[in-house]
Motif scaffolding. Sequence first.
Motif, PDB file in Angstrom:
ATOM      1  N   GLU A 173     -19.231  -3.584   7.610  1.00  0.00           N
ATOM      2  CA  GLU A 173     -19.780  -2.277   7.212  1.00  0.00           C
ATOM      3  C   GLU A 173     -18.719  -1.444   6.481  1.00  0.00           C
ATOM      4  OE1 GLU A 173     -21.960   0.110  10.108  1.00  0.00           O
ATOM      5  OE2 GLU A 173     -22.313  -1.734  11.264  1.00  0.00           O
ATOM      6  N   ARG A 174     -17.522  -1.411   7.043  1.00  0.00           N
ATOM      7  CA  ARG A 174     -16.444  -0.629   6.436  1.00  0.00           C
ATOM      8  C   ARG A 174     -16.057  -1.223   5.081  1.00  0.00           C
ATOM      9  NH1 ARG A 174     -13.889  -1.968  10.902  1.00  0.00           N
ATOM     10  NH2 ARG A 174     -11.905  -2.216   9.843  1.00  0.00           N
ATOM     11  N   LYS A 175     -15.991  -2.553   5.002  1.00  0.00           N
ATOM     12  CA  LYS A 175     -15.613  -3.217   3.750  1.00  0.00           C
ATOM     13  C   LYS A 175     -16.667  -2.954   2.673  1.00  0.00           C
ATOM     14  CE  LYS A 175     -13.385  -6.107   1.025  1.00  0.00           C
ATOM     15  NZ  LYS A 175     -12.221  -5.658   0.267  1.00  0.00           N
ATOM     16  N   ALA A 176     -17.939  -3.038   3.007  1.00  0.00           N
ATOM     17  CA  ALA A 176     -19.001  -2.799   2.022  1.00  0.00           C
ATOM     18  C   ALA A 176     -18.918  -1.373   1.482  1.00  0.00           C
ATOM     19  CB  ALA A 176     -20.373  -3.059   2.648  1.00  0.00           C
TER      20      ALA A 176
ATOM     21  N   ILE B  21      -6.933  -2.125  -1.724  1.00  0.00           N
ATOM     22  CA  ILE B  21      -8.089  -2.075  -0.822  1.00  0.00           C
ATOM     23  C   ILE B  21      -9.067  -3.206  -1.143  1.00  0.00           C
ATOM     24  CG2 ILE B  21     -10.141  -0.716  -0.214  1.00  0.00           C
ATOM     25  CD1 ILE B  21      -8.285   1.819  -0.736  1.00  0.00           C
ATOM     26  N   SER B  22      -9.313  -3.416  -2.415  1.00  0.00           N
ATOM     27  CA  SER B  22     -10.259  -4.452  -2.836  1.00  0.00           C
ATOM     28  C   SER B  22      -9.803  -5.843  -2.426  1.00  0.00           C
ATOM     29  CB  SER B  22     -10.452  -4.403  -4.356  1.00  0.00           C
ATOM     30  OG  SER B  22     -11.032  -3.184  -4.739  1.00  0.00           O
ATOM     31  N   GLY B  23      -8.505  -6.037  -2.358  1.00  0.00           N
ATOM     32  CA  GLY B  23      -7.964  -7.338  -2.000  1.00  0.00           C
ATOM     33  C   GLY B  23      -7.769  -7.551  -0.512  1.00  0.00           C
TER      34      GLY B  23
ATOM     35  N   VAL C 292      -7.924   3.480   2.691  1.00  0.00           N
ATOM     36  CA  VAL C 292      -9.151   4.096   2.176  1.00  0.00           C
ATOM     37  C   VAL C 292      -9.126   5.602   2.426  1.00  0.00           C
ATOM     38  CG1 VAL C 292     -11.678   4.155   2.314  1.00  0.00           C
ATOM     39  CG2 VAL C 292     -10.473   1.955   2.450  1.00  0.00           C
ATOM     40  N   ILE C 293      -8.698   5.999   3.594  1.00  0.00           N
ATOM     41  CA  ILE C 293      -8.646   7.428   3.926  1.00  0.00           C
ATOM     42  C   ILE C 293      -7.626   8.154   3.050  1.00  0.00           C
ATOM     43  CG2 ILE C 293      -8.013   9.062   5.768  1.00  0.00           C
ATOM     44  CD1 ILE C 293      -9.445   6.977   7.702  1.00  0.00           C
TER      45      ILE C 293
END
Length: 160
Positions: free
Chosen positions: A41-44, A95-97, A109-110
């Motif tokens: 959920e967090r990754k999406a 983050i994407s990786g 992310v924050i």
Amino acid sequence: MSKAPSKMNDAVDLLDADHVAVKKLFTQFKKLSEAKAPGDERKALADKICKELTVHAEIEEQIFYPATRAAVHDDDLLNEAEVEHACAKDLIAQISGMDADEELFDAKVIVLGEYIDHHVEEEREEMFPKARKSEMDLKAMVTDLKALKEELIANYEMPA
């Protein structure tokens, strides 16, 4: 974050609508993080944030910033915005990786959200008012921004 500028249905409004939308996504992410939501959920949500920011930065860099640089003549302001974009892109790539369960994922992310808050505030308080006071045709620019945004979304690939 400062208040959004008044609505004039122009390029500034389109860009600021992106700011508002991504702020909501960051707020959702923070809630998921605090709730220790599942990694998928967090990754999406993080991937959605990264996509939105990447597309937004690109339309600013290709269309809005060059026009603003030519009309406003404030190189320091535009140079700072471009450096902020470069730093944000670096964090987006990190983050994407990552997998959501990796150490520092939520923190990155924050922190990206806090960084974007700062960038948006500068655009709202400095760049957007200067653009509106200039001779730029911000209403006509909306068409170009929307077209490029649609093209970038259609062809989006995660940063590596």
